[in-house]
Design a protein around this motif. Structure first.
Motif, mmCIF file in Angstrom:
data_model
loop_
_atom_site.group_PDB
_atom_site.id
_atom_site.type_symbol
_atom_site.label_atom_id
_atom_site.label_comp_id
_atom_site.label_asym_id
_atom_site.label_seq_id
_atom_site.Cartn_x
_atom_site.Cartn_y
_atom_site.Cartn_z
ATOM 1 N N SER A 95 130.249 9.942 13.556
ATOM 2 C CA SER A 95 130.353 8.746 14.390
ATOM 3 C C SER A 95 129.977 7.475 13.647
ATOM 4 N N LYS A 96 130.644 6.395 14.019
ATOM 5 C CA LYS A 96 130.262 5.073 13.532
ATOM 6 C C LYS A 96 128.834 4.749 13.983
ATOM 7 N N MET A 97 128.456 5.292 15.155
ATOM 8 C CA MET A 97 127.121 5.043 15.696
ATOM 9 C C MET A 97 126.034 5.419 14.689
ATOM 10 N N LEU A 98 126.256 6.498 13.932
ATOM 11 C CA LEU A 98 125.227 6.974 13.005
ATOM 12 C C LEU A 98 125.660 6.825 11.545
ATOM 13 N N ASP A 99 126.623 5.943 11.304
ATOM 14 C CA ASP A 99 127.096 5.739 9.932
ATOM 15 C C ASP A 99 125.963 5.249 9.019
ATOM 16 N N ASN A 100 124.984 4.562 9.606
ATOM 17 C CA ASN A 100 123.870 4.045 8.799
ATOM 18 C C ASN A 100 122.595 4.872 8.981
ATOM 19 N N PHE A 101 122.716 6.059 9.572
ATOM 20 C CA PHE A 101 121.532 6.848 9.938
ATOM 21 C C PHE A 101 121.137 7.792 8.808
ATOM 22 N N THR B 250 138.886 13.263 16.017
ATOM 23 C CA THR B 250 138.058 12.202 16.612
ATOM 24 C C THR B 250 136.979 11.715 15.647
ATOM 25 N N SER B 251 136.929 12.281 14.430
ATOM 26 C CA SER B 251 135.922 11.854 13.455
ATOM 27 C C SER B 251 136.141 10.403 13.045
ATOM 28 N N TYR B 252 135.029 9.646 12.937
ATOM 29 C CA TYR B 252 135.091 8.269 12.422
ATOM 30 C C TYR B 252 135.565 8.275 10.978
ATOM 31 N N LYS C 181 127.420 17.252 3.334
ATOM 32 C CA LYS C 181 127.525 17.279 4.788
ATOM 33 C C LYS C 181 129.006 17.242 5.175
ATOM 34 N N LEU C 182 129.347 18.112 6.109
ATOM 35 C CA LEU C 182 130.765 18.349 6.405
ATOM 36 C C LEU C 182 131.288 17.549 7.585
ATOM 37 N N ASN C 183 132.549 17.197 7.462
ATOM 38 C CA ASN C 183 133.240 16.403 8.472
ATOM 39 C C ASN C 183 133.330 17.159 9.801
ATOM 40 N N MET C 184 133.456 16.429 10.872
ATOM 41 C CA MET C 184 133.442 17.022 12.211
ATOM 42 C C MET C 184 133.987 16.020 13.214
ATOM 43 N N ASP C 185 134.370 16.530 14.381
ATOM 44 C CA ASP C 185 134.747 15.622 15.464
ATOM 45 C C ASP C 185 133.520 14.816 15.876
ATOM 46 N N GLU C 186 133.743 13.583 16.307
ATOM 47 C CA GLU C 186 132.632 12.703 16.654
ATOM 48 C C GLU C 186 131.719 13.348 17.703
ATOM 49 N N PHE C 187 130.450 13.460 17.363
ATOM 50 C CA PHE C 187 129.447 14.089 18.235
ATOM 51 C C PHE C 187 129.897 15.475 18.724
ATOM 52 N N ALA C 188 130.695 16.144 17.904
ATOM 53 C CA ALA C 188 131.179 17.505 18.174
ATOM 54 C C ALA C 188 132.117 17.574 19.383
ATOM 55 N N MET C 189 132.701 16.423 19.748
ATOM 56 C CA MET C 189 133.615 16.399 20.894
ATOM 57 C C MET C 189 135.051 16.311 20.404
ATOM 58 N N SER D 80 126.820 -2.399 21.735
ATOM 59 C CA SER D 80 126.500 -1.458 20.654
ATOM 60 C C SER D 80 127.210 -0.136 20.904
ATOM 61 N N ARG D 81 127.123 0.351 22.133
ATOM 62 C CA ARG D 81 127.749 1.627 22.480
ATOM 63 C C ARG D 81 129.277 1.497 22.488
ATOM 64 N N GLY D 82 129.736 0.381 23.019
ATOM 65 C CA GLY D 82 131.178 0.168 23.110
ATOM 66 C C GLY D 82 131.843 0.046 21.749
ATOM 67 N N GLU D 83 131.146 -0.611 20.802
ATOM 68 C CA GLU D 83 131.733 -0.811 19.471
ATOM 69 C C GLU D 83 131.604 0.420 18.583
ATOM 70 N N ALA D 84 130.610 1.274 18.857
ATOM 71 C CA ALA D 84 130.342 2.379 17.916
ATOM 72 C C ALA D 84 130.847 3.741 18.359
ATOM 73 N N PHE D 85 131.111 3.933 19.646
ATOM 74 C CA PHE D 85 131.636 5.222 20.092
ATOM 75 C C PHE D 85 133.156 5.202 20.081
ATOM 76 N N GLY D 86 133.754 6.311 19.712
ATOM 77 C CA GLY D 86 135.205 6.453 19.748
ATOM 78 C C GLY D 86 135.692 6.811 21.142
ATOM 79 N N LYS D 87 137.005 6.895 21.266
ATOM 80 C CA LYS D 87 137.612 7.029 22.593
ATOM 81 C C LYS D 87 137.279 8.363 23.283
ATOM 82 N N GLU D 88 137.258 9.450 22.525
ATOM 83 C CA GLU D 88 136.985 10.746 23.156
ATOM 84 C C GLU D 88 135.544 10.804 23.663
ATOM 85 N N VAL D 89 134.619 10.289 22.859
ATOM 86 C CA VAL D 89 133.214 10.270 23.276
ATOM 87 C C VAL D 89 133.075 9.409 24.536
#
Lengths: 95, 481
Positions: free
Chosen positions: B89-95, B131-133, B117-125, B342-351
């Motif tokens: 997720s973009k939400m945790l791109d800086n985490f 849906t990966s960023y 660290k392996l790629n995945m759908d955003e927040f596993a959804m 913050s939530r609107g800009e960083a979460f993708g559509k599926e999340v």
């Protein structure tokens, strides 16, 4: 059951979730579709069935009320968007 | 080097055929060579080489342990101290995670080497890794097809031999479905078997971490390292961990296999059904008895799941508020604006779709009609499993209705994507363990067989999968890349 664009905007506000104006229509359609899917649960008579919150029907363990963690404020705040003097900063809430 | 199994590699490392540093360099090289698959979000080259060097010293000192010096990779959902943990997720791109997940700690203690660290759908959804960023992962068997999801990077990396093995997580099929699409062996353990501490939460009553490997034998070694009670996870189950490798060689004569008729009805594509029949025939030859069963409530698994999972997701993801960590929008006007943007800009559509769904299902006036109703349906589904597994030892069926679909094919229609999880979701609702085992191909794309067992019967599942892999070679097939 189907939702309206107003419903979707209201839900988004409840979730404090910004959604793009141009996406409201597709969320409305998708959520209505999901609700239609969920309505199928109505086919099943569940009267007298206990809701299942945990797949092994366990309850949460309690631990003794003692301090187990050390203070790592500086460590955790190192990744915070905005801090000052050990405090997390947000826009002014009370004028 | 990259074709050897875990036990072969352990032997090679001990006989000094090559060192852990050499093995690690080999895999790092392969990762670079196959960057176009997009399996990794972060490659931890420096850390890997330091860990490999330390492992070589421990090996030289005569230390034992199957995973010592073994290059593995973690799904980017497991917090890793000092390493970016993005959850796709973009939400945790800086985490940069300030602590290790228990699963990461366990691998560190065993001396495994972290390649990245392996790629995945955003927040596993998601069920396609789209849906990966960080962009879609390509299926190594057919680069125009999805690898499955949400553990798509894990499955692609193991299939393409870009790691010896990997971790995944499974909330509604996220280990088994990508394992099936990429032709590898994946195991979702019993709920509570593997600690969720430091595993970023999606739906807490369903999430479970597990191994993704090339064979049941490798998966057994991996699960051995991952499983166990953890005080830091309040839903972890305090039960002894058996020796998962001990029973692998048990013969299958007399094994009772149940085939739910609901798993083999409309919706299952003919080519997948044929491959599965061949696999079940193989089990007959091994002495198993095949019994037709019925699990009438399975058809309601999808509606129940798409209430429960989004409801729990909307609660879990409320922690991403732009205040303490993760993404924060620029120049917030006030606190509500800070949260919302913050939530609107960083979460993708599926999340967002799932947060909206969950918020609605939990909102005043709808809670009983949706959430409580779904939990009641969940109990009836769980009872179907209880009844079936009192009659048979394992249940078998498809993992997916079709082989891997094309990239972009289902993105416009989320509901048809959800419906494709029909065979995997009920297992999470019941909390039972299940595996995906490669059993053949259709048009060059792998087909997985699902093997489902009773709570804590992981050893039995691994045994059933291993015996099949002793008489067939599907698990040894690798994509030609």
């Amino acid at each position: 059951m189907s939702l309206t664009a107003d419903d979707v905007n209201k839900i988004a506000h409840l979730a404090r979730l910004g959604i793009d104006k141009q996406d409201v229509e597709s969320y409305t359609k998708d959520l209505s579709g999901m609700l239609e899917l969920m309505a199928r649960m109505g086919e099943l008579d569940t009267s007298g069935v206990e809701p299942m919150a945990h797949p092994l029907d366990q309850v949460q363990r309690l631990r003794p009320d003692v301090v187990t963690e050390t203070n790592q404020r500086g460590h955790f705040q190192a990744i915070a968007p905005k801090v000052e003097d050990g405090l997390y900063l947000v826009p002014k809430v009370i004028e | 080097m990259h074709t050897q199994s875990i036990s072969q590699l352990a032997r090679s490392l001990r006989t000094r055929e090559f060192s852990s540093v050499e093995l690690t360099q080999h895999f790092l090289q392969r990762i670079k060579q196959h960057q176009d698959l997009n399996a990794y979000i972060t490659v931890t080259e420096e850390l890997a080489l330091a860990q490999a060097k330390a492992a070589d010293e421990r090996l030289a000192a005569g230390e034992d342990g199957l995973l010592l010096g073994l290059p593995i990779a973690q799904k980017d959902i497991f917090c890793t101290l000092g390493v970016k943990t993005s959850c796709g997720s973009k939400m945790l791109d800086n985490f940069i995670a300030p602590y290790n997940a228990t699963v990461v700690e366990k691998f560190n203690a065993q001396g495994a080497v972290l390649l990245g660290k392996l790629n995945m759908d955003e927040f596993a959804m998601g069920s396609s890794n789209e849906t990966s960023y960080y962009g879609v992962v390509k299926n190594p068997w057919d680069t125009t097809a999805v690898p499955g999801g949400s553990s798509g990077g894990s499955a692609a990396a193991v299939a393409a031999r870009l790691a010896v093995c990997a971790t995944g997580t499974d909330t509604g099929g996220s280990i088994r479905q990508p394992a099936a699409f990429c032709g590898i062996t994946g195991l979702k353990p019993t709920y509570g078997r593997v600690s969720r501490y430091g595993m970023i939460a999606y739906a807490s009553s369903l999430d479970q971490g597990g191994p993704m490997a090339r064979s049941a034998e490798d998966a057994a070694a991996l699960l051995q390292a991952m499983a166990g009670f953890d005080e830091r996870d309040s839903t972890s189950v305090n039960q002894p961990v058996p020796d998962y490798s001990a029973g692998l060689d048990n013969p299958l004569a007399g094994l009772k296999i149940g085939l739910p008729k609901e798993f083999f009805s409309d919706g299952l594509s003919d080519d997948v059904a044929q491959v599965l029949q061949d696999a079940i025939d193989e089990y007959r030859k091994l002495g198993a008895q095949v019994i037709d069963i019925s699990m009438p409530n399975l058809k309601l698994a999808i509606p129940a799941y798409y209430v429960i999972a989004p409801a729990e997701c909307s609660a879990n993801l409320s922690r991403f508020d732009g205040v303490r960590f993760g993404y924060r929008c620029e120049n917030p006007a006030d606190l509500t604006d800070l949260y919302t943007r913050s939530r609107g800009e960083a979460f993708g559509k599926e999340v967002k779709r799932r947060i909206l769904m969950g918020t609605y299902a939990l909102s005043a006036g709808y809670y009983d009609a949706y959430y409580i109703k779904a939990q009641k349906v969940r109990r009836l589904i769980s009872e179907d499993f209880k009844k079936a597994l009192a009659e048979v030892d394992v249940i078998m069926g498809p993992v997916t209705p079709t082989t891997a679909f094309g990239i972009g094919e289902k993105m416009g229609d989320p509901i048809s994507m959800y419906l494709a999880d029909i065979y995997t979701i009920a297992i999470n609702l019941a909390g039972v363990p299940a595996m995906s085992v490669p059993v053949g191909f259709s048009n060059g794309k792998p087909v997985g067989l699902q093997i489902i067992g009773n709570h804590f019967a992981e050893d039995r599942l691994l045994n059933v999968a291993h015996q099949y892999q002793q008489v067939t070679g599907w698990h040894q097939q690798a994509p030609d890349i």
